[in-house]
Design an enzyme around this catalytic site. Structure first.
Site, PDB file in Angstrom:
ATOM      1  N   GLU A  31       8.358  14.956  17.186  1.00 16.73           N
ATOM      2  CA  GLU A  31       8.864  14.944  15.816  1.00 16.73           C
ATOM      3  C   GLU A  31       8.057  15.943  14.989  1.00 16.73           C
ATOM      4  O   GLU A  31       6.842  15.808  14.855  1.00 16.73           O
ATOM      5  CB  GLU A  31       8.697  13.539  15.234  1.00 16.73           C
ATOM      6  CG  GLU A  31       9.221  13.410  13.834  1.00 16.73           C
ATOM      7  CD  GLU A  31       9.037  12.004  13.273  1.00 16.73           C
ATOM      8  OE1 GLU A  31       7.969  11.413  13.492  1.00 16.73           O
ATOM      9  OE2 GLU A  31       9.970  11.508  12.624  1.00 16.73           O
ATOM     10  N   GLU A  86       9.192   0.516  11.299  1.00 13.89           N
ATOM     11  CA  GLU A  86      10.186   1.591  11.183  1.00 13.89           C
ATOM     12  C   GLU A  86       9.439   2.876  11.453  1.00 13.89           C
ATOM     13  O   GLU A  86       8.627   3.306  10.642  1.00 13.89           O
ATOM     14  CB  GLU A  86      10.773   1.625   9.768  1.00 13.89           C
ATOM     15  CG  GLU A  86      11.391   0.332   9.309  1.00 13.89           C
ATOM     16  CD  GLU A  86      12.776   0.092   9.887  1.00 13.89           C
ATOM     17  OE1 GLU A  86      13.282   0.944  10.648  1.00 13.89           O
ATOM     18  OE2 GLU A  86      13.345  -0.969   9.593  1.00 13.89           O
ATOM     19  N   CYS A 117      12.643  10.583   8.562  1.00 15.50           N
ATOM     20  CA  CYS A 117      12.455   9.977   9.886  1.00 15.50           C
ATOM     21  C   CYS A 117      13.713  10.082  10.724  1.00 15.50           C
ATOM     22  O   CYS A 117      13.644  10.203  11.935  1.00 15.50           O
ATOM     23  CB  CYS A 117      12.050   8.524   9.725  1.00 15.50           C
ATOM     24  SG  CYS A 117      13.134   7.637   8.605  1.00 15.50           S
ATOM     25  N   LYS A 155       0.845  -1.199   0.000  1.00 16.17           N
ATOM     26  CA  LYS A 155       0.000   0.000   0.000  1.00 16.17           C
ATOM     27  C   LYS A 155       0.873   1.240   0.000  1.00 16.17           C
ATOM     28  O   LYS A 155       1.516   1.560   1.000  1.00 16.17           O
ATOM     29  CB  LYS A 155      -0.894   0.045   1.243  1.00 16.17           C
ATOM     30  CG  LYS A 155      -1.881   1.196   1.161  1.00 16.17           C
ATOM     31  CD  LYS A 155      -2.476   1.563   2.493  1.00 16.17           C
ATOM     32  CE  LYS A 155      -1.888   2.822   3.080  1.00 16.17           C
ATOM     33  NZ  LYS A 155      -1.937   3.997   2.216  1.00 16.17           N
TER      34      LYS A 155
HETATM   35  P1  NAD Z   1       1.566   7.536   8.845  1.00 18.82           P
HETATM   36  O1  NAD Z   1       1.922   6.651   9.964  1.00 18.82           O
HETATM   37  O2  NAD Z   1       0.396   8.400   8.987  1.00 18.82           O
HETATM   38  O3  NAD Z   1       1.321   6.686   7.529  1.00 18.82           O
HETATM   39  C1  NAD Z   1       2.230   5.739   7.050  1.00 18.82           C
HETATM   40  C2  NAD Z   1       1.464   4.773   6.161  1.00 18.82           C
HETATM   41  O4  NAD Z   1       0.558   4.028   6.968  1.00 18.82           O
HETATM   42  C3  NAD Z   1       0.656   5.416   5.078  1.00 18.82           C
HETATM   43  O5  NAD Z   1       0.677   4.579   3.924  1.00 18.82           O
HETATM   44  C4  NAD Z   1      -0.728   5.443   5.667  1.00 18.82           C
HETATM   45  O6  NAD Z   1      -1.728   5.455   4.693  1.00 18.82           O
HETATM   46  C5  NAD Z   1      -0.758   4.144   6.453  1.00 18.82           C
HETATM   47  N1  NAD Z   1      -1.666   4.111   7.600  1.00 18.82           N
HETATM   48  C6  NAD Z   1      -2.090   5.159   8.364  1.00 18.82           C
HETATM   49  N2  NAD Z   1      -2.915   4.733   9.319  1.00 18.82           N
HETATM   50  C7  NAD Z   1      -3.011   3.395   9.200  1.00 18.82           C
HETATM   51  C8  NAD Z   1      -3.685   2.377   9.930  1.00 18.82           C
HETATM   52  N3  NAD Z   1      -4.426   2.649  10.983  1.00 18.82           N
HETATM   53  N4  NAD Z   1      -3.552   1.094   9.531  1.00 18.82           N
HETATM   54  C9  NAD Z   1      -2.776   0.793   8.470  1.00 18.82           C
HETATM   55  N5  NAD Z   1      -2.116   1.701   7.749  1.00 18.82           N
HETATM   56  C10 NAD Z   1      -2.221   2.993   8.108  1.00 18.82           C
HETATM   57  O7  NAD Z   1       2.882   8.348   8.554  1.00 18.82           O
HETATM   58  P2  NAD Z   1       3.132   9.391   7.404  1.00 18.82           P
HETATM   59  O8  NAD Z   1       2.548  10.680   7.872  1.00 18.82           O
HETATM   60  O9  NAD Z   1       2.754   8.888   6.081  1.00 18.82           O
HETATM   61  O10 NAD Z   1       4.729   9.417   7.437  1.00 18.82           O
HETATM   62  C11 NAD Z   1       5.426  10.176   8.337  1.00 18.82           C
HETATM   63  C12 NAD Z   1       5.919   9.344   9.489  1.00 18.82           C
HETATM   64  O11 NAD Z   1       6.652   8.210   9.037  1.00 18.82           O
HETATM   65  C13 NAD Z   1       6.870  10.078  10.377  1.00 18.82           C
HETATM   66  O12 NAD Z   1       6.518   9.879  11.720  1.00 18.82           O
HETATM   67  C14 NAD Z   1       8.213   9.458  10.090  1.00 18.82           C
HETATM   68  O13 NAD Z   1       9.112   9.526  11.141  1.00 18.82           O
HETATM   69  C15 NAD Z   1       7.870   8.078   9.745  1.00 18.82           C
HETATM   70  N6  NAD Z   1       8.884   7.487   8.890  1.00 18.82           N
HETATM   71  C16 NAD Z   1       9.712   6.551   9.410  1.00 18.82           C
HETATM   72  C17 NAD Z   1      10.701   5.975   8.634  1.00 18.82           C
HETATM   73  C18 NAD Z   1      11.618   4.932   9.185  1.00 18.82           C
HETATM   74  O14 NAD Z   1      12.285   4.268   8.431  1.00 18.82           O
HETATM   75  N7  NAD Z   1      11.697   4.737  10.467  1.00 18.82           N
HETATM   76  C19 NAD Z   1      10.826   6.347   7.296  1.00 18.82           C
HETATM   77  C20 NAD Z   1       9.966   7.302   6.792  1.00 18.82           C
HETATM   78  C21 NAD Z   1       8.983   7.859   7.604  1.00 18.82           C
END
Ligand code: NAD
Ligand code: MN
Length: 823
Positions: free
Chosen positions: A397, A266, A300, A191
């Site tokens: 963050e 992650e 991140c 996804k």
């Molecule tokens: P998010 O957690 O809102 O979304 C990440 C993904 O999860 C998206 O595809 C979203 O559609 C999906 N998602 C959201 N809610 C969900 C649920 N309840 N069940 C299943 N899937 C769901 O994060 P974001 O705003 O897209 O990304 C930013 C965040 O990601 C930041 O906190 C950042 O630190 C983190 N990040 C971490 C890494 C890493 O490698 N550790 C890398 C990139 C981003």
């Protein structure tokens, strides 16, 4: 403008990358359908979502709004493809992955432009960083597909993997997920993030072009609440790999608890960027730019907390400000732009909200005088000084181009300040003093530490978090284990295992079967002599009462409750009493485990000596321990003696492993080295199995100790005396006080306290299916690592199941320390 004027102003002219080809590509194909079985499939809802260009706010394309029905179809396709793909020889899978890598390179320009259009990040970054790293990831994993059969013999793929990725590195996160999954023989339902699906659509085209078998990669776009949740809850998905926010990661941990789905997370970060007074300040300034203004700070592992030694703080801040004045914010397609657009309006709002909060809480805001475009979602590079560690902007963050600065005086203070966060994704350390830099790197709680560098990535170097930044690694050999399991744990292995164990764990009915397979481990003259001793003693002498207390901080202490619990033999006779531990005892034990820092600092050689010594002292009391097993389980003496022998051998195994389960040195494409160091996880809470009261207990304690962890152990409630008999063995074997703490009592309430405890880093649980679920649920509170058995017993006598790398990996976490060479 005359040449003279140009020369004097040295203004940048526009240097735009042409977007026509990409826009044409979009126009020809959109709206984009789902990608299932290598076919474009209309979404069940019939609906489409718009994806926009954040630099203009204009719509780029329409993309299918998937829902649970589409996820069902995609999972079914992946399931059907799994048997074929998992049996495809590694060499053949390697060819496919190699073909993907080549096609990424062939379409690199289109992918870079698409990514910039959809996400808003500068073309310089997508062209020079994102897309090359994507190709590199597929090359690297093509290699692992090739080598899997020889290098990972005894492992098998997990099955269908659900992968959920964020918007900040859309194609790179896809590569980090898809490449290792396919290399190891899994099939995938991916996804993409809601805001950035377009490069995944081009990736689908590549999958078709190279003729990957249908169903191996399926892509379902849509809203998180529709597609993401359905994927997480789907009963036919074997693993969820997630990158995103800690908040959503926690919800996924809870939703999958007890399901047996493997999980890697992650998550977010608030990474420290630590500058000592002897650092090369001009390099530091460029480092800061890369740390927090790369990808508009939507990284991140962004170095979002600048921690500076007080003596140079003023000078450095002045230099950073001067550099900020030169940063160019604007059209991400312009090749001379430093900072592009924020991914969406809501993300921009969130950044503004947090920045306002910083001002309200009294921090000093500074932004350069240069302008941001009015159209689209832009935010200027921002610097906060006068920041206190407890302020929101120092803890939360922000995920935007916002840097907070704090100062320290001593290295000690720097480490404390750096670790003052619930996260632990990355850190960078700047000093010209290599001793200082490496010493600090070792003490930072983070999965990646860059020395005099920042935001470097490579497929060969695992990436992932400590603490609430999640668990699991992506990249490196360690990342492969997220997509495989020991063969005996798989569907094929399990049936056979149950059969074998029916005998072993049905205690009480064991007396008669001294001839079963286990005897071979230790049947010798000694065992026979022992059984005579036992026969001789039985019934003739009253036992000497020995009521073990708890073992906390190296001392035997009374349980807080003041109560004891009876221990019964299989006939129901009371054979002893143990302390009834409670919440308070567990808390004390956790404190003692934290205080036992000397064990973490002990050299592997020292730890090996202690483990050998435990084995030696256990061997000296072999008969006593065997009799204790007979007494608690009713098993035959030879059988019990075999368990003691196996326990001694196991201790030797881990004494051996202490200085052999080492890290590695990576050679990413840069002048320098990356040291992949295996560090202990910290304080591990463990609930021991009922089967094999001694061997089960030591099979968990020994690897965890070997790797430098300190422990709080709940022995089998049915047969705790084998563990409590070890107090004296530990006391006489130079185990430092607090390294092993033992709390007897009821397993479930005690392990619950451990699983909820904020200062416990991991919980191992070998009990029931329901208990496993409770542990996984409770562990979500601080995202601690868990290792549970979902109620499946293992044969602890079998070295394949009862010892080895699986245990050592659970007992460690990898820290990658990047050490570039050169001035
Ligand atoms: P998010 O957690 O809102 O979304 C990440 C993904 O999860 C998206 O595809 C979203 O559609 C999906 N998602 C959201 N809610 C969900 C649920 N309840 N069940 C299943 N899937 C769901 O994060 P974001 O705003 O897209 O990304 C930013 C965040 O990601 C930041 O906190 C950042 O630190 C983190 N990040 C971490 C890494 C890493 O490698 N550790 C890398 C990139 C981003
Ligand atoms: Mn977009």
């Amino acid at each position: 403008m005359s040449v003279l004027e140009l020369f004097e102003s040295m203004e940048y002219g526009p240097a735009p990358e042409a977007a026509e080809s990409a826009l044409q590509w979009l126009a020809q194909r959109q709206p984009f359908d789902l990608f299932i079985n290598n076919r474009r499939v209309k979404p069940a809802s019939g609906q489409y979502l718009e994806t926009i260009n954040p630099a203009t706010g204009k719509v780029l394309a329409r993309v299918a709004a998937g829902n649970a029905a589409d996820v069902d179809a995609a999972v079914a396709a992946a399931r059907r493809a799994f048997p074929g793909w998992s049996k495809t020889p590694g060499h053949v899978r390697a060819r496919y992955l190699y073909a993907i890598a080549r096609h990424i390179q062939k379409h690199a320009r289109l992918l870079a432009v698409l990514e910039t259009l959809d996400n808003g990040k500068p073309i310089r970054e997508t062209r020079d960083i994102d897309i090359p790293l994507v190709a590199r990831h597929f090359y690297y994993h093509a290699g692992w597909a090739q080598l899997m059969e020889s290098e990972l013999a005894g492992y098998e793929p997990l099955g269908v993997v659900g992968q959920i990725i964020p918007w900040n590195f859309p194609l790179l996160m896809l590569a980090w997920k898809v490449a290792p999954a396919l290399a190891m023989g899994n099939t995938v339902v991916l996804k993409p993030a809601r805001y950035t699906p377009l490069t995944a659509m081009k990736f689908a085209e590549i999958v078709e072009e190279i003729g990957l078998p249908p169903g191996v990669v399926n892509i379902v776009t849509g809203e998180a609440g529709q597609v993401g949740e359905a994927l997480v809850r789907h009963p036919d998905v074997n693993k969820i790999a997630f990158t995103g926010s800690t908040e959503v990661g926690r919800a996924i941990r809870q939703a999958t608890a007890g399901s047996g789905k493997r999980l890697s997370l992650e998550l977010g970060g608030k990474s420290p960027f630590v500058v000592f007074e002897d650092a090369d300040l001009d390099s530091v300034v460029e480092g800061v730019v890369d740390a927090i203004w790369f990808n508009q700070g939507q990284v991140c592992c962004a170095g979002s907390r600048l921690l500076v030694q007080e003596s140079i703080a003023e000078r450095l801040v002045a230099k950073v400000r001067a550099r900020m004045e030169k940063l160019r914010v604007g059209d991400p397609l312009d090749k001379a732009i430093d900072i592009g657009a924020i991914v969406s309006e809501s993300q921009l709002r969130e950044i503004r909200r947090l920045v306002e909060r910083g001002v309200e809480e009294g921090a000093q805001l500074w932004q350069p005088s240069t302008a941001c475009p009015r159209e689209g979602y832009f935010f200027p590079p921002t610097l906060f000084t006068n920041v206190a560690p407890a302020m929101t902007i120092a803890q939360v963050e922000i995920f935007g181009p916002v840097l907070v600065t704090m100062t320290f005086r001593t290295p000690e203070e720097a480490v404390t300040l750096a670790n003052n966060t619930r996260y632990g994704l990355a850190a960078s350390v700047w000093s010209e003093n290599i001793n200082l830099a490496l010493d600090v790197a070792a003490r930072l709680q983070a999965g990646t530490v860059w020395i005099n560098a920042t935001n470097l990535f490579d497929a060969s170097c695992g990436f992932g978090g400590y603490r609430e930044s999640g668990f699991g690694r992506e990249g490196g050999k360690e990342g492969l284990y997220e997509y495989i399991r020991p063969r005996w744990e798989g569907a094929g292995g399990r049936a056979g295992r149950r059969r074998g164990l029916a005998e072993a764990s049905a205690s009480g009915e064991h007396k008669a079967q001294s001839g079963n397979g286990h005897a071979e481990h230790g049947s010798n003259g000694l065992a026979l002599a022992g059984s005579e001793v036992f026969a001789d003693l039985a019934g003739r002498m009253p036992p000497i009462d020995r009521t073990p207390k708890l073992f906390i901080g190296g001392r035997q202490v009374r349980p807080d409750s003041g109560y004891s619990l009876p221990v019964r033999d299989p006939q129901g006779m009371v054979i002893g009493q143990v302390g009834a531990g409670n919440r308070k005892d567990i808390r004390n034990a956790v404190e003692a485990a934290h205080a036992a820092r000397s064990w973490r600092g002990a050299s592997p050689h020292q730890r090996a000596q202690v483990l050998f010594y435990i084995a030696e002292n256990l061997a000296a009391r072999e008969q006593e321990f065997a009799l204790r097993l007979v007494q608690q389980t009713g098993r035959a003496y030879t059988d019990a003696a075999a368990e003691v022998q196996a326990a001694i051998a196991r201790l030797f195994s881990y004494a051996a492993w202490c200085d052999k389960f080492e890290g590695s040195i990576h050679r990413p494409p840069l002048r320098g080295l990356v040291l992949a160091v295996r560090e202990p996880v910290g304080v591990i809470g463990m609930a021991c199995p009922d089967e094999f009261p001694l061997l089960g207990f030591l099979s968990l304690v020994a690897p965890a100790l070997a790797m430098g962890n300190t422990l709080v152990v709940i022995p089998s409630p049915q047969a705790p005396l084998s563990a409590t008999d070890c107090y004296q063995v530990f006391e006489t074997s130079d185990v430092p006080a607090g390294a092993v703490n033992i709390v007897t009592g009821e397993r479930e309430p005690l392990v619950q306290v451990l699983a909820e405890h904020e200062d416990v880093e991991a919980v191992w649980y070998f009990g029931s299916a329901e208990g496993s679920k409770r542990v996984e649920l409770a562990a979500a509170s601080n995202m601690k690592r868990t290792w549970v058995n979902y109620g499946h017993p293992r044969d602890w006598l079998d070295p394949v199941q009862g010892e080895g790398e699986e245990f050592l990996r659970e007992a460690t976490q990898v820290k990658n320390i990047w050490v570039p060479y050169g001035e």
